[in-house]
Design a protein around this motif. Structure first.
Motif, PDB file in Angstrom:
ATOM      1  N   ILE A 186       1.030  -1.014  -0.430  1.00 16.25           N
ATOM      2  CA  ILE A 186       0.221  -0.282  -0.367  1.00 16.25           C
ATOM      3  C   ILE A 186       1.281   0.759   0.220  1.00 16.25           C
ATOM      4  N   THR A 187       0.802   1.911  -1.173  1.00 22.42           N
ATOM      5  CA  THR A 187       1.889   3.294  -1.624  1.00 22.42           C
ATOM      6  C   THR A 187       0.786   4.576  -1.156  1.00 22.42           C
TER       7      THR A 187
ATOM      8  N   ILE B  38      -1.053  -1.422  -4.432  1.00 22.05           N
ATOM      9  CA  ILE B  38      -2.860  -0.396  -3.935  1.00 22.05           C
ATOM     10  C   ILE B  38      -1.806   0.957  -3.755  1.00 22.05           C
TER      11      ILE B  38
ATOM     12  N   TYR C 172      -8.106   5.126  -4.561  1.00 21.43           N
ATOM     13  CA  TYR C 172      -7.958   6.767  -3.685  1.00 21.43           C
ATOM     14  C   TYR C 172      -8.808   7.210  -4.263  1.00 21.43           C
TER      15      TYR C 172
ATOM     16  N   ALA D 133     -12.217  -1.669  -1.275  1.00 19.09           N
ATOM     17  CA  ALA D 133     -11.609  -2.537  -0.188  1.00 19.09           C
ATOM     18  C   ALA D 133     -11.916  -3.492   0.167  1.00 19.09           C
TER      19      ALA D 133
ATOM     20  N   ILE E  82       0.042  -7.908   4.198  1.00 19.31           N
ATOM     21  CA  ILE E  82      -0.247  -6.120   4.263  1.00 19.31           C
ATOM     22  C   ILE E  82       0.595  -5.750   4.872  1.00 19.31           C
TER      23      ILE E  82
ATOM     24  N   TYR F 241       2.128  -1.211   4.518  1.00 20.25           N
ATOM     25  CA  TYR F 241       1.730   0.018   4.834  1.00 20.25           C
ATOM     26  C   TYR F 241       2.228   0.260   5.854  1.00 20.25           C
TER      27      TYR F 241
ATOM     28  N   ILE G 162      -5.458   0.343   4.871  1.00 19.34           N
ATOM     29  CA  ILE G 162      -5.388   1.377   3.779  1.00 19.34           C
ATOM     30  C   ILE G 162      -5.674   3.016   4.244  1.00 19.34           C
TER      31      ILE G 162
ATOM     32  N   SER H 138      -2.612   4.604   6.045  1.00 23.74           N
ATOM     33  CA  SER H 138      -1.834   4.354   4.949  1.00 23.74           C
ATOM     34  C   SER H 138      -2.057   5.565   4.064  1.00 23.74           C
TER      35      SER H 138
END
Length: 286
Positions: free
Chosen positions: A82-83, A118, A140, A148, A169, A171, A229, A232
């Protein structure tokens, strides 16, 4: 020393950059407040739901409701990275990508490691190093639980069908605007609560415990992914606000130094002109 025109151009360029970084800082600060409120409100619910799930799952003793707790030999791993979609956020994205590289080359060395991205930054980087199954950068544009949940359902299907033996995951966990903590969290299989024993409390389950677990596990996993998410998302705005604040401060210092250099150069030029005039006048008198 650079001439006056070059220094003036640099001062003008830096001043324009300062306006941009200052504006980006204010935009991120405004977005951070909303994102921070969302993750702060959600985190207690998510943590308690996960705790309840782990406690109940541990008491099933291999019953049918524990298919998400199936600990198999790990040969195939799926990592959800997740970025963000954009940069200019300091080390926010690079820290995640470094951790993904560690998982790929060290932690799961010799195993099949695939990724789900993501965020555009994760997809651009990881697609050059490994197999990226999907890119959910558009998430986003309208971040909500339902989107999600669709990704979480896909992850659950991949695990229960045996496509992957473990899903992680990666993040940034939001702590404050200046601090984000890189987290590698096991998504599947479900991990029993560390150091916790199965409760001996005599609960009455309606419907049965197995049916409750079968309904609770998917909801908990969807919430877990959505929390990651959201964490992040808040971390991104905090990191960008901090980075733009530092950039604005650095630009201010550089502009002040250039103004000082400009004034010194201008003073030296004026002094030289006066000396030339005085020298010319003396030459005429002689």
């Amino acid at each position: 020393m650079a001439n006056l025109k070059e220094i003036r151009n640099r001062i003008s360029s830096i001043s324009s950059t300062m306006q941009i970084t200052s504006a980006m800082k204010m935009v991120s600060a405004a977005k951070l407040k909303k994102a921070q409120d969302a993750i702060t409100a959600m985190r207690p619910y998510s943590d308690k739901l996960t705790e309840l799930l782990q406690s109940l799952s541990a008491s099933l003793d291999g019953d049918s409701g524990s298919k998400y707790s199936d600990n198999r030999e790990v040969n195939k791993v799926l990592v959800v990275a997740i970025t963000s979609n954009r940069g200019l956020a300091g080390a926010f994205n690079s820290n995640i990508l470094k951790q993904c590289t560690v998982l790929l080359e060290d932690t799961y060395s010799g195993k099949q490691v695939d990724f789900i991205a993501i965020g555009k930054k994760a997809n651009d980087f990881l697609s050059k190093k490994s197999n990226v199954l999907a890119n959910h950068s558009s998430l986003y544009e309208d971040l909500n639980f339902d989107k999600a949940a669709v990704i979480a359902e896909d992850l659950m299907e991949k695990f229960t069908s045996g496509d992957y033996d473990r899903i992680d995951i990666v993040y940034n966990k939001f702590k404050n605007a200046a601090t984000q903590i890189v987290i590698t969290e096991q998504f599947l299989p479900i991990v029993p609560m560390a150091g916790a024993e199965v409760s001996n409390t005599d609960y009455i389950f309606e419907p049965s415990k197995v049916e409750i677990i079968e309904q609770l596990i998917p909801k908990s996993l969807k919430t877990q992914l959505y929390k990651g998410i959201r964490d992040s998302f808040a971390s991104e705005h905090g990191a960008r606000m901090t980075a733009m604040h530092k950039a604005t401060d650095n630009a201010t210092d550089l502009r002040d130094q250039l103004k000082l250099s400009y004034n010194k150069a201008r003073q030296a030029a004026i002094t030289n002109e006066i000396l030339e005039i005085v020298g010319g006048a003396e030459a005429l008198n002689n």
